[in-house]
Design a protein around this motif. Structure first.
Motif, PDB file in Angstrom:
ATOM      1  N   GLU A 120       0.845  -1.196   0.000  1.00 41.96           N
ATOM      2  CA  GLU A 120       0.000   0.000   0.000  1.00 41.96           C
ATOM      3  C   GLU A 120       0.876   1.238   0.000  1.00 41.96           C
ATOM      4  O   GLU A 120       1.904   1.279   0.682  1.00 41.96           O
ATOM      5  CB  GLU A 120      -0.934  -0.028   1.214  1.00 41.96           C
ATOM      6  CG  GLU A 120      -1.942  -1.143   1.024  1.00 41.96           C
ATOM      7  CD  GLU A 120      -2.967  -1.256   2.136  1.00 41.96           C
ATOM      8  OE1 GLU A 120      -3.069  -0.334   2.979  1.00 41.96           O
ATOM      9  OE2 GLU A 120      -3.655  -2.292   2.156  1.00 41.96           O
ATOM     10  N   ARG A 121       0.431   2.234  -0.756  1.00 42.77           N
ATOM     11  CA  ARG A 121       1.211   3.457  -0.921  1.00 42.77           C
ATOM     12  C   ARG A 121       1.496   4.167   0.414  1.00 42.77           C
ATOM     13  O   ARG A 121       2.509   4.812   0.580  1.00 42.77           O
ATOM     14  CB  ARG A 121       0.437   4.395  -1.849  1.00 42.77           C
ATOM     15  CG  ARG A 121       1.253   5.455  -2.529  1.00 42.77           C
ATOM     16  CD  ARG A 121       0.375   6.292  -3.432  1.00 42.77           C
ATOM     17  NE  ARG A 121      -0.149   5.522  -4.553  1.00 42.77           N
ATOM     18  CZ  ARG A 121       0.538   5.300  -5.679  1.00 42.77           C
ATOM     19  NH1 ARG A 121       1.748   5.772  -5.820  1.00 42.77           N
ATOM     20  NH2 ARG A 121      -0.002   4.605  -6.651  1.00 42.77           N
ATOM     21  N   THR A 122       0.586   4.009   1.364  1.00 41.41           N
ATOM     22  CA  THR A 122       0.740   4.724   2.637  1.00 41.41           C
ATOM     23  C   THR A 122       1.562   3.930   3.660  1.00 41.41           C
ATOM     24  O   THR A 122       1.832   4.423   4.757  1.00 41.41           O
ATOM     25  CB  THR A 122      -0.654   5.016   3.246  1.00 41.41           C
ATOM     26  OG1 THR A 122      -1.365   3.780   3.275  1.00 41.41           O
ATOM     27  CG2 THR A 122      -1.413   6.037   2.419  1.00 41.41           C
ATOM     28  N   ALA A 123       1.937   2.704   3.330  1.00 46.70           N
ATOM     29  CA  ALA A 123       2.685   1.873   4.290  1.00 46.70           C
ATOM     30  C   ALA A 123       4.172   2.220   4.270  1.00 46.70           C
ATOM     31  O   ALA A 123       4.715   2.558   3.213  1.00 46.70           O
ATOM     32  CB  ALA A 123       2.510   0.398   3.929  1.00 46.70           C
ATOM     33  N   PRO A 124       4.859   2.107   5.420  1.00 49.30           N
ATOM     34  CA  PRO A 124       6.311   2.328   5.432  1.00 49.30           C
ATOM     35  C   PRO A 124       7.031   1.421   4.439  1.00 49.30           C
ATOM     36  O   PRO A 124       8.057   1.789   3.879  1.00 49.30           O
ATOM     37  CB  PRO A 124       6.722   1.985   6.871  1.00 49.30           C
ATOM     38  CG  PRO A 124       5.481   2.064   7.675  1.00 49.30           C
ATOM     39  CD  PRO A 124       4.329   1.788   6.758  1.00 49.30           C
ATOM     40  N   ALA A 125       6.444   0.249   4.203  1.00 49.87           N
ATOM     41  CA  ALA A 125       7.068  -0.708   3.277  1.00 49.87           C
ATOM     42  C   ALA A 125       7.210  -0.126   1.867  1.00 49.87           C
ATOM     43  O   ALA A 125       8.137  -0.497   1.137  1.00 49.87           O
ATOM     44  CB  ALA A 125       6.243  -1.997   3.238  1.00 49.87           C
TER      45      ALA A 125
END
Ligand SMILES: CC(C)(COP(=O)(O)OP(=O)(O)OC[C@H]1O[C@@H](n2cnc3c(N)ncnc32)[C@H](O)[C@@H]1OP(=O)(O)O)[C@@H](O)C(=O)NCCC(=O)NCCS
Length: 148
Positions: A120-125
């Motif tokens: 997901e774009r908002t994840a730190p990953a």
């Protein structure tokens, strides 16, 4: 010592425990409280003919997971990673980066040409993968339909 080894169905319990711990925490807070669903999901990933599952170990302790499939795509043989994770307390210490580089070397020996994964774009990953050389497929879109 930090090493990487292939995982199999024999390590099912260890894998389930680590996966449950990591993804019940931030940023995902996934609800894996149904043990049957958890067992079946991990079995989906590690129990298939084309499963390709790697574990990062600190001596004998499993501390990282890379669970997915080998897919023989026309443009090359792909490692499709469904789940990639480092034990909660050991995140942000460079282990994820080290694990990915070990995976790339190991996969290259097996004639795998690339890795595909989604996050997901908002994840730190999202930043983690970009820092590690992954780029976005700009025209790609993921579609989803609930029917129950
Ligand atoms: C995402 C994950 C695999 C990264 O592994 P890691 O060992 O924590 O990452 P590293 O220490 O190798 O980090 C490398 C870079 O990624 C970034 N990064 C990693 N985790 C981050 C976080 N939680 N917040 C912000 N940045 C992060 C950092 O910017 C870091 O760069 P730096 O070296 O300049 O500081 C790990 O944090 C994890 O398991 N998270 C929970 C599960 C998850 O989200 N998996 C991916 C789902 S698709």
């Amino acid at each position: 010592m930090i090493t990487m080894k292939e995982l199999s169905i024999e390590q099912m319990e260890e894998i389930k425990q680590l996966f449950f711990k990591i993804f019940s925490n931030e940023p995902w807070n996934d609800d894996w409280s149904d043990p049957i669903q958890l067992h079946q999901y991990i079995n989906d990933l590690i129990g298939n003919k084309n499963s390709f599952s790697l574990g990062l170990f600190d001596d004998d302790k499993l501390i990282g997971l890379s669970l997915g499939y080998i897919m023989h795509w026309y443009a090359g043989t792909e490692y499709y990673i469904f789940e990639f994770a480092i034990e909660t307390e050991r995140q942000e210490k460079g282990l994820g980066t080290d694990f990915l580089s070990k995976i790339e070397k190991y996969a290259a020996d097996k004639k795998i040409t690339h890795i595909f994964l989604q996050t997901e774009r908002t994840a730190p990953a999202y930043h983690f993968y970009q820092k590690n050389g992954f780029s976005e497929i700009k025209d790609h879109v993921s579609l989803f339909k609930f029917f129950r």
